[in-house]
Design a protein around this motif. Sequence first.
Motif, short mmCIF file in Angstrom:
data_model
loop_
_atom_site.label_atom_id
_atom_site.label_comp_id
_atom_site.label_asym_id
_atom_site.label_seq_id
_atom_site.Cartn_x
_atom_site.Cartn_y
_atom_site.Cartn_z
N PHE A 12 47.99 -10.12 64.11
CA PHE A 12 46.94 -10.81 64.84
C PHE A 12 46.96 -10.44 66.33
CE2 PHE A 12 45.44 -14.14 67.62
CZ PHE A 12 44.13 -14.26 67.19
N TRP A 13 48.11 -10.62 66.96
CA TRP A 13 48.14 -10.46 68.42
C TRP A 13 48.01 -9.00 68.83
CZ3 TRP A 13 47.02 -14.17 71.67
CH2 TRP A 13 47.19 -15.50 71.26
N SER A 14 48.53 -8.08 68.05
CA SER A 14 48.38 -6.68 68.46
C SER A 14 46.94 -6.23 68.27
CB SER A 14 49.37 -5.78 67.72
OG SER A 14 49.01 -5.67 66.38
N SER A 15 46.27 -6.66 67.19
CA SER A 15 44.88 -6.22 67.01
C SER A 15 43.98 -6.84 68.06
CB SER A 15 44.38 -6.53 65.59
OG SER A 15 44.48 -7.91 65.31
N SER A 16 44.19 -8.12 68.35
CA SER A 16 43.37 -8.77 69.37
C SER A 16 43.56 -8.09 70.73
CB SER A 16 43.73 -10.26 69.44
OG SER A 16 43.00 -10.89 70.46
N SER A 17 44.80 -7.74 71.04
CA SER A 17 45.08 -7.12 72.35
C SER A 17 44.58 -5.68 72.40
CB SER A 17 46.58 -7.17 72.65
OG SER A 17 47.05 -8.50 72.56
N THR A 18 44.52 -5.03 71.25
CA THR A 18 43.98 -3.66 71.21
C THR A 18 42.50 -3.65 71.58
OG1 THR A 18 45.63 -3.03 69.56
CG2 THR A 18 43.69 -1.63 69.71
N ASP A 19 41.82 -4.75 71.30
CA ASP A 19 40.41 -4.88 71.69
C ASP A 19 40.20 -4.90 73.20
OD1 ASP A 19 38.85 -4.87 69.41
OD2 ASP A 19 39.11 -7.02 69.03
N LEU A 20 41.24 -5.25 73.96
CA LEU A 20 41.07 -5.45 75.40
C LEU A 20 40.71 -4.17 76.15
CD1 LEU A 20 44.03 -7.92 75.99
CD2 LEU A 20 41.59 -8.44 76.26
N TYR A 21 40.85 -3.03 75.48
CA TYR A 21 40.51 -1.76 76.15
C TYR A 21 39.02 -1.46 76.07
CZ TYR A 21 45.45 -1.39 76.45
OH TYR A 21 46.76 -1.66 76.77
N GLY A 22 38.28 -2.27 75.30
CA GLY A 22 36.84 -2.07 75.23
C GLY A 22 36.45 -1.05 74.18
N ALA A 23 35.19 -0.65 74.22
CA ALA A 23 34.64 0.28 73.23
C ALA A 23 35.26 1.67 73.40
CB ALA A 23 33.13 0.35 73.36
N GLU A 24 35.30 2.40 72.29
CA GLU A 24 35.89 3.75 72.31
C GLU A 24 35.17 4.64 73.33
OE1 GLU A 24 35.05 2.13 69.57
OE2 GLU A 24 37.02 1.82 68.64
N ILE A 25 33.86 4.60 73.24
CA ILE A 25 33.05 5.44 74.13
C ILE A 25 32.34 4.51 75.10
CG2 ILE A 25 31.15 7.10 74.22
CD1 ILE A 25 33.86 7.96 72.88
N SER A 26 32.53 4.78 76.38
CA SER A 26 32.03 3.82 77.35
C SER A 26 31.58 4.52 78.62
CB SER A 26 33.14 2.80 77.63
OG SER A 26 33.03 2.28 78.93
N SER A 27 30.34 4.26 79.00
CA SER A 27 29.86 4.88 80.24
C SER A 27 30.49 4.17 81.44
CB SER A 27 28.33 4.81 80.31
OG SER A 27 27.92 3.47 80.19
N ASN A 28 30.82 2.88 81.29
CA ASN A 28 31.52 2.19 82.38
C ASN A 28 32.85 2.87 82.69
OD1 ASN A 28 29.86 0.11 83.17
ND2 ASN A 28 30.52 -1.20 81.48
N SER A 29 33.62 3.14 81.63
CA SER A 29 34.93 3.73 81.88
C SER A 29 34.77 5.12 82.49
CB SER A 29 35.77 3.77 80.60
OG SER A 29 35.35 4.80 79.74
N ALA A 30 33.72 5.83 82.09
CA ALA A 30 33.44 7.15 82.70
C ALA A 30 33.12 6.98 84.18
CB ALA A 30 32.29 7.83 81.97
#
Length: 472
Positions: free
Chosen positions: A289-307
């Motif tokens: 539970f906690w590892s999958s929930s925390s893995t979400d914190l990085y956001g979407a795989e492809i992201s124009s924001n992160s770019a």
Amino acid sequence: MSGIDYSQKIPNNVDLGGDKRLQRALEAWQPNYLEWWAQMGPTDFNTKDVYLRTAINVGAEGWAHFGYVKMPEYRWGIFLAPQEAGRTIGFGDHFGQPAWQQVPGEYRNWLRRLIVTQADTEPASVEQQRLLGHTAPSLYDLRNLFQVNVEEGRHLWAMVYLLHTYFGKDGREEAEELLHRRSGNADHPRILGTFNEPCEDWLSFLCFTMFTDRDGKFQLLALAESGFDPLARTCRFMLTEEAHHMFVGQTGVGRVIEKTLTVMRDHPDRDVRDFGAIPVEIIQKYINFWSSSSTDLYGAEISSNSANFFRSGLKGRAYEEKQKDHLALEQSYLFENFVDGRISKEEVPLRNAMNEVLRDEYVKDNMRGIDYWNRICERLDSPVRFTLPHRRFHRKIGCYAGAHFHPVTGELLDESTWLANVDTWLPTAKDKAYVKSLMKPVYEKGKYASWIAAPAKGIDEKGVDYEYVKLA
Ligand SMILES: [Fe+2]
Ligand SMILES: [Fe+2]
């Protein structure tokens, strides 16, 4: 210059006294912060002496002082890592230019958003953990909880300093808002999902510090590369504190595992529940539970924001200096996309995959934690092994959200297979009720609850039976 001035109302190493307006603004925020702490910080322990570390220097060695402190009297302050003369921007379109000492106007909004998002997680985790003191498995663990809590409070200070100093009126408004959102509140929640999840038992707390604080580590590593120098310096010092939080999680879950396996070894024909230990399957489900929930914190795989954050030099990659191409313009990133029920390999420009690049590092680091737990299993001659769930498992953000995947193989599952198995993969109401039933405080010096082994050693060379919190 790295020493910290404790003669001030707000301890700091940024010469706060030299900027009266800023000092006044922060001194005006301070009582609001203390009021938030009194309302939303750890309940009922504010009058107790806790053996805490306080930062006294930002140098690599000897930065902390240990002693008994009442939490509301903790010297929350503003500590930046020393400025590096001639530092240049290490990545993105501004690579090689002098690092910014002021906010670059064209990136102001993005930068404020990055800082606010990081800042919001700090008070959120204190709120999530506020009741745990009532059920601590030992004085040692109680002290570690409070250490994490006061340092998350300090991380809020670190970010609020940046908002006040560099973002004028809207920075001050954001700083106020940080004290008003509430973890798990439907009307006014914290910004990121995991920081609204209830963290009501100690197994959750230990998994949180293992997996969610580790997300913090990688976000801080990426921000420590920032071309905005004050942010980079702030995050570099926060990382020093963060290491202890992950230590609490990794060794904490390790001690739960050790206890369970010891009971299994000594009583092979019995249920570990008979001895007040936590079954292996439940531990694995909490990890899932906690590892999958925390893995979400990085956001979407492809992201124009992160770019954009990368291109503009605001948020880099962890360990940017190890990269060869700091512009990341020529390279591509091969990732697994999931569209219309099918997984396909897709190549995207590297800059668009920066969330995934950071997540890769995070997953690798999590694996090291799992290996550490499995070495405990080996040491106890147990065939039990723990696994990190597949990164597609139980995701709510990104391309895998909305579908179901196997926690070990990562294969796509139909709804009926998922429903038939989900109770063996994620904590059930019954599992949570069992874990909760174990949550009874153990406040006697040197005693540990039935479900967790004593640590190998204490804090600051003190023994495992030291009076880390004076409750009398
Ligand atoms: Fe933090
Ligand atoms: Fe933390």
